[in-house]
Design an enzyme around this catalytic site. Structure first.
Site, PDB file in Angstrom:
ATOM      1  CB  SER A 159      -0.755   0.116   1.262  1.00  0.00           C
ATOM      2  OG  SER A 159      -1.821   1.481   1.670  1.00  0.00           O
ATOM      3  CE1 TYR A 180      -4.441  -1.975   4.341  1.00  0.00           C
ATOM      4  CE2 TYR A 180      -3.253   0.059   4.645  1.00  0.00           C
ATOM      5  CZ  TYR A 180      -3.646  -1.035   3.692  1.00  0.00           C
ATOM      6  OH  TYR A 180      -4.031  -1.404   2.811  1.00  0.00           O
ATOM      7  CE  LYS A 225      -2.148  -3.533   3.159  1.00  0.00           C
ATOM      8  NZ  LYS A 225      -1.447  -5.281   2.604  1.00  0.00           N
TER       9      LYS A 225
END
Length: 272
Positions: free
Chosen positions: A144, A157, A161
């Site tokens: 991401s 998150y 990532k």
């Protein structure tokens, strides 16, 4: 491109929706045979039926990437039904919002299990097979923009990532050191139209204000079919970095310069 890809086999996790679905549809259009994996049985079967009706040879297998045995079963089924693997898309992932000190242990573990260990399970299951085949292959790990830039209230998150970006770069160096004909790419998109926020909104009841804002941004993001075309172009060019949203490069450049200058971080990005 289609002549080069026709008849090859692509394995795609998180295939039932969003980026994974776009990759599957694009790959089918190129004549690839597909092994599609997702926890969403209904969505997976719908996609498999759609692609089979177009003449694509499809294996659809319900898979929880947080369970290594599920990836091993996917590998075995792929080899038995399709005879080999040429492209591996470690794509499955989820998003969770919340302050880093407020996320529960269960939330942290779920993010780590799916976004990071889900990829290591895929590598452990498939890389030995790719090496044993001794023919050109390619691995794409979906990270991401958050894998390159840090955003508040996306701690779990962002951590998973950024770890995935590091893992991908290490994998690239390892395979190069072996002289293996296996390319590696890490996909670091900004907003792409998908349902990645569904688990966050479900977990937070009506959803946090940030979650709702992110969902709106993601729903208005790049169409998955456009992203898929850019990914396959990068594979053809053997590019490691896939940054399909160049408008975010100034923020990345500013962060890199801040590191080199040893200045305190400044948040420049509103949406990831």
């Amino acid at each position: 491109m289609s002549e080069q890809q026709a008849g090859r086999v692509a394995v795609i996790t998180g295939a039932a929706s969003g980026i994974g679905r776009g990759l599957a549809q694009h790959a089918a259009g190129l004549g690839l045979r597909l092994a599609l994996a997702d926890r969403d049985r209904a969505g997976l079967e719908e996609l498999a039926g759609e692609l089979a009706a177009q003449g694509c040879q499809v294996l659809a297998q319900v898979t929880d990437v947080s369970r290594e045995q599920d990836l091993i079963a996917l590998r075995d089924a792929t080899l038995a039904r399709l005879g080999g693997v040429d492209l591996l898309f470690n794509n499955a992932g989820i998003m969770q919002t919340g302050a880093s000190w407020e996320l529960s242990e269960a939330q942290w573990r779920r993010m780590l299990d799916i976004n990071l260990l889900g990829v290591t399970h895929g590598l452990r299951a498939f890389v030995p097979t790719l090496l044993a085949q001794g023919r050109p292959a390619h691995i794409v790990n979906t990270a991401s923009l958050a894998g390159l830039l840090a955003s508040p209230f996306l701690a779990a998150y962002t951590v998973t990532k950024q770890a995935l970006v590091a893992l991908s770069e290490v994998l690239h160096h390892e395979l190069a050191a072996l002289g293996a004909p296996i390319g590696v790419s890490v996909l670091c998109p900004g907003p792409v139209a998908s349902r990645i926020m569904a688990s966050d909104l479900a977990g937070n009841g009506a959803g946090s204000a940030l979650g709702a804002q992110l969902e709106q941004s993601i729903r208005a993001g790049m169409p998955a079919d456009e992203l898929a075309a850019r990914v396959f172009e990068a594979i053809a060019q053997q590019r490691f970095w896939i940054l399909p949203h160049p408008e975010f490069k100034p923020a990345l450049q500013a962060r890199t310069q801040s590191i080199l200058d040893e200045t305190n971080p400044v948040f420049l990005l509103a949406d990831v």
